[in-house]
Structures are given as C-alpha cells and as structure tokens.
Scaffold this active site. Structure first.
Site, PDB file in Angstrom:
ATOM      1  N   TRP A 169       3.368  -1.898   0.060  1.00 37.31           N
ATOM      2  CA  TRP A 169       2.957  -2.196   1.424  1.00 37.31           C
ATOM      3  C   TRP A 169       1.850  -1.251   1.878  1.00 37.31           C
ATOM      4  O   TRP A 169       0.979  -1.630   2.674  1.00 37.31           O
ATOM      5  CB  TRP A 169       4.157  -2.067   2.356  1.00 37.31           C
ATOM      6  CG  TRP A 169       3.843  -2.235   3.810  1.00 37.31           C
ATOM      7  CD1 TRP A 169       3.791  -3.401   4.515  1.00 37.31           C
ATOM      8  CD2 TRP A 169       3.535  -1.202   4.760  1.00 37.31           C
ATOM      9  NE1 TRP A 169       3.471  -3.163   5.828  1.00 37.31           N
ATOM     10  CE2 TRP A 169       3.313  -1.814   6.017  1.00 37.31           C
ATOM     11  CE3 TRP A 169       3.432   0.187   4.668  1.00 37.31           C
ATOM     12  CZ2 TRP A 169       2.986  -1.089   7.152  1.00 37.31           C
ATOM     13  CZ3 TRP A 169       3.107   0.916   5.810  1.00 37.31           C
ATOM     14  CH2 TRP A 169       2.884   0.271   7.034  1.00 37.31           C
ATOM     15  N   HIS A 170       1.846  -0.025   1.350  1.00 43.78           N
ATOM     16  CA  HIS A 170       0.873   0.965   1.789  1.00 43.78           C
ATOM     17  C   HIS A 170      -0.527   0.713   1.240  1.00 43.78           C
ATOM     18  O   HIS A 170      -1.498   1.279   1.753  1.00 43.78           O
ATOM     19  CB  HIS A 170       1.327   2.373   1.374  1.00 43.78           C
ATOM     20  CG  HIS A 170       2.453   2.910   2.199  1.00 43.78           C
ATOM     21  ND1 HIS A 170       3.771   2.623   1.942  1.00 43.78           N
ATOM     22  CD2 HIS A 170       2.454   3.709   3.290  1.00 43.78           C
ATOM     23  CE1 HIS A 170       4.536   3.230   2.832  1.00 43.78           C
ATOM     24  NE2 HIS A 170       3.767   3.886   3.672  1.00 43.78           N
ATOM     25  N   GLY A 171      -0.659  -0.077   0.217  1.00 41.55           N
ATOM     26  CA  GLY A 171      -1.992  -0.321  -0.301  1.00 41.55           C
ATOM     27  C   GLY A 171      -1.987  -1.227  -1.510  1.00 41.55           C
ATOM     28  O   GLY A 171      -1.003  -1.293  -2.249  1.00 41.55           O
TER      29      GLY A 171
END
Length: 490
Positions: free
Chosen positions: A344-346
């Site tokens: 989700w962060h990247g």
C-alpha cells in the site's frame, strides 16, 4: 499548498472566517468547506501552473484536472452503490453491491498505482521466455492521496453494508467526506462516524477548543519544520544518497535519524490535520501514540499510523479470520496483512519485502506467546529489552523503506556493517535535533498537557503570534527550505 506553508495558513484563516460566518446554516457551511477542499486539492494538480502560463486549452485543462476528475468519478460510483445498499433488502444483492464497490476502488488503485509495477514484473519474468510484454511504460498519472482516498471509500461502503454507517447522506456530503481538505492528501483515514455523521450538526467552537486546536497545529509545525526537516536535510538525504562516502557509524546514525524524521514528519502532518479540523468543529482520531516506546512489534503497530493499522485490522485481518482460525491460518493472516500493507505504501516490491519482514517478526512474536504464554506485566528488564529490540527492528527495516531500490538498500546495509568508525559528518545541529527528538518522544504526556494549558492561558492574539513564529520564523532563522511531506508519495 502544503499545510506547513504560509499560503496554507492564510488559506485556513480565510476559510475559517467564511465558515463561522455561515455556520448556523447547513448548505452554506457545506458549500464553504466543499469549495475550500476542491481549491486545495486543485493546488496539487497542474491546473494552477497551466493557468499561470496561459495554457488554458481544453485538452491541457482536461489532462491537468484528471486527478480531480478521477476522485469525482470514484465518489459518484460509490455514492450510487451506497444508495443501492440503503434500498436493497436481499443479502445477495447487498453483497454484490459492496463487492462492486471494493472492486471498483481497488481497480482504480491498481490501475493508477500498480499497473506499471505489474508491467515491469511481467517483463522481467516472462520476457526471457519469449512472452510478448509491453516494453514501454504506461506513463499513467498517480493522483495525490489516492491510497488514502481508496481506503476511506472502502471503509464507508463496508460500514454501510455492515449497518454501522448511514446510507442517507447526500452526494455533496459524500464528496466532502472524501475530499475534506485538512486530511485529503495524507490522512488520517477517517470513518463515517468520525466525520460525515457530524455534518448536519451545528458546529461549536469554544475558546478553549480553539486554543487547543492552535496548540496542536503549533506542535505539528515544530515536528515538521524544526525536527523532521533538519534531520532530513542535515544527514538523512546526503547519507542515503551516497552511503559509500560515509562511515558505518554515520550510516547507523542516518538510519536512526530517518526513523525519527519519518515519525515527526507524518505525525506533524497528522497534528496539523487534527488541529485544523478541530477549528471547524470536527474531531479526528489520533494517528500516533509515541510508537517508538512500544515493548513489542504488535504494540508498535497499535501506536503507529493508527488509522491505517485499525483499517487493516477491521477490513482485512478480521475478514480473513483474524485470531479465530487455526494457528497456521493466524500466521498466514498476519503475513497477508503486512505484505499488502507494505505494498500500500508504494508500487515497488521493496515495500512488500519491508512488510514481509515485519510479518515474519510478528509471526515470531505470536509463536513465542503461544509457546511461553503472554505475560501481562513484564518486569523492567524485559520491558527495556523489548523496546530496544522493537526499535532496532524498525530502524533496520526503515532502510528498505527509504532506499530507492533494493540494490541501494543492500549497499547501505553493507556500509553500515563494515565497521568503519567516524562521525565527522554529523554536525552539532543534527546532534542537537536528534537529542530533542528523542527527549520529546520519551517525555510523559503530562508535560505536553501542562504546556498546552500554559498556551491556553495566552490571549488569542498572542496565540496567533506564537503559531506564526514557531511555524515560519524559526524555519527562516534556520535557513531551511520547506520540504514536502514524506507520505505525499503514498
């Protein structure tokens, strides 16, 4: 328009004055907030630049405004599905509608954020076998705040399906809920019960509540401008940029500094968002609770980015079975949540690696508790060792989080473990800010409460002066350029 800039301060003051001038009337105050939210988000697109350049052709305006159009389209689809959920009675139809909402939102996230990663991965894995894979990048835009938008949208639809949220809100309320300007870019992820359910209530703001909000904003500005930015520009950026040019000790200091920078940067944004929302009569949930004092990794994730952690728990971990299944299934659930939470962060597999390492560590802690039993009140020695081990793991894994790729991360680890002494490149300012950051993180909350009370005793003009001096004056004295928030990339 970043929330630690002078333009944002002026913007909030103007919106504040308009909002409280019409706050007794529902639609006028909603219109003020909605227009403000649209204006602020438009500032993160290329529209202002095109207008300033005089390039106002329909094609250019459409392309530049695409992020906002994507958000508007997503809200429209979700609103129709929510209204359908409110009218549908059959369980099959309701399940179909909520599945459509989840697929629509995740499809939007996958298309704009992860399609390029999938293309590169397919090219690397299938290309050598002669499988035809598109070699050119897609060049798709990534709307700022899309990840937060998607998770908040899913939470609303699922809560309506579960009967925990109302489907009776208007489209304007739904749109404002998704684009509410204090939190639209980087959270916190707010549930319907924490924001949209309060839109129809006539807002109130007492002098004490206003003072507390201003104090919270001041704290956020200090965290961002005086701690996070100094650490970022003073040691983190140069060392992570060229780790081979620094000693092992300096790389270790940079890893710790980045861990602190990330916390003070993101928690500073959250403080400003919570404070600004409070100025308009809304109470946002806390997003951080001194996470680096956690005694184990489970406690760390209960203290770090709490709106995301609770989202992953309520909408992914528990639906997967949570702790109610067999022990192997519980471990599988933990790994799934952490790997997906990492991604989700990247759109980079290194984030999946980062999440997987945390997942393995969480599984190890869970297995240890199963084997030895979880002690309710461990002694001070065990508490200290637990805090040290947890913080060390967080620091080491942050290297993967910060590095541009796994090759760079490996180089950083090798340099850090090479045993090369020397701290000549760590200046007095960095040491001072590191000490301030550590002390501020470990101070009892009573100290902050006493400081807040002292701030509240100041007259309103003095509070405003303090806010401006802290947020802008000190940054100018330090000759530092305002840096964007780290989580803007997510």
């Amino acid at each position: 328009m970043l929330s630690h800039s002078l333009h944002y301060v002026i913007f909030v003051i103007g919106v504040f004055a308009l909002y409280w001038a019409v706050h007794r009337h529902f639609w006028p105050r909603m219109l003020v907030l909605l227009v403000a939210s649209l204006v602020l988000y438009t500032g993160f697109t290329q529209l202002p630049q095109l207008i300033a350049q005089g390039n106002v052709t329909p094609e250019a305006l459409l392309l530049a405004g695409m992020p906002l159009l994507i958000f508007l389209g997503g809200v429209t689809v979700d609103h129709l599905l929510v209204k359908g959920l409110g009218r549908a009675e059959g369980p099959g139809v309701r399940k179909l509608l909520v599945v459509l909402s989840i697929v629509s939102n995740l499809g939007m996230l996958a298309g704009f954020k992860y399609l390029e990663l999938l293309r590169k991965t397919a090219l690397a894995l299938l290309g050598p076998w002669g499988v035809d894979v598109r070699p050119e990048p897609f060049h798709l835009l990534l709307p700022v705040g899309l990840s937060f938008f998607v998770f908040q949208s899913i939470s609303y639809t699922v809560d309506v399906y579960r009967g925990k949220a109302s489907s009776g809100h208007s489209f304007i309320e739904h749109l404002l809920y998704m684009l509410f300007f204090p939190r639209v870019v980087s959270g916190p992820i707010v549930r319907e019960s924490e924001l949209m359910a309060h839109f129809r209530q006539v807002p109130t703001l007492s002098p004490d509540d206003g003072g507390k909000a201003m104090f919270r904003i001041a704290v956020g500005l200090v965290k961002k401008l005086i701690i996070a930015d100094v650490l970022g520009s003073g040691i983190v950026d140069p060392v992570f940029g060229s780790p081979h040019a620094y000693s092992s000790a300096e790389c270790a200091v940079a890893a710790v500094a980045y861990t602190l920078e990330l916390y003070y940067d993101f928690s500073g944004y959250s403080d400003i968002a919570i404070g600004v929302a409070a100025l308009f009569g809304f109470r946002f949930p806390e997003n951080f609770a001194r996470p680096y004092l956690a005694k184990n990794l489970f406690e760390f994730w209960n203290r770090w980015h709490m709106s995301l952690s609770s989202w992953l728990r309520d909408y992914l971990y528990i639906p997967l079975g949570g702790n109610r299944r067999s022990k192997p299934r519980v471990l599988f659930n933990l790994m799934m949540v952490m790997v997906l939470g990492g991604l989700w962060h990247g759109a980079d597999w290194r984030f999946a690696v980062w999440g997987a390492v945390h997942g393995v560590a969480l599984c190890a802690v869970r297995c240890w508790w199963w084997f030895r039993g979880k002690q309710q009140e461990p002694g001070p020695v065990r508490v200290g060792l637990g805090m040290l081990a947890t913080f060390t793991l967080v620091v080491l894994t942050r290297v993967v989080f910060r590095a541009p790729d796994m090759t760079h991360a490996t180089e950083f680890y090798q340099r850090m473990l090479a045993g090369i002494p020397g701290l000549a490149n760590v200046g007095p300012l960095v040491w001072t800010v590191l000490a301030v950051a550590i002390i501020a993180h470990t101070l009892p909350m009573k100290v902050y409460d006493l400081t807040a009370r002292a701030f509240l005793k100041l007259p309103a003009p003095a509070r405003a002066v303090v806010l401006v001096l802290i947020g802008l004056g000190i940054r100018q004295l330090a000759s530092l350029e305002a840096r964007p928030y780290v989580y803007l990339q997510f």
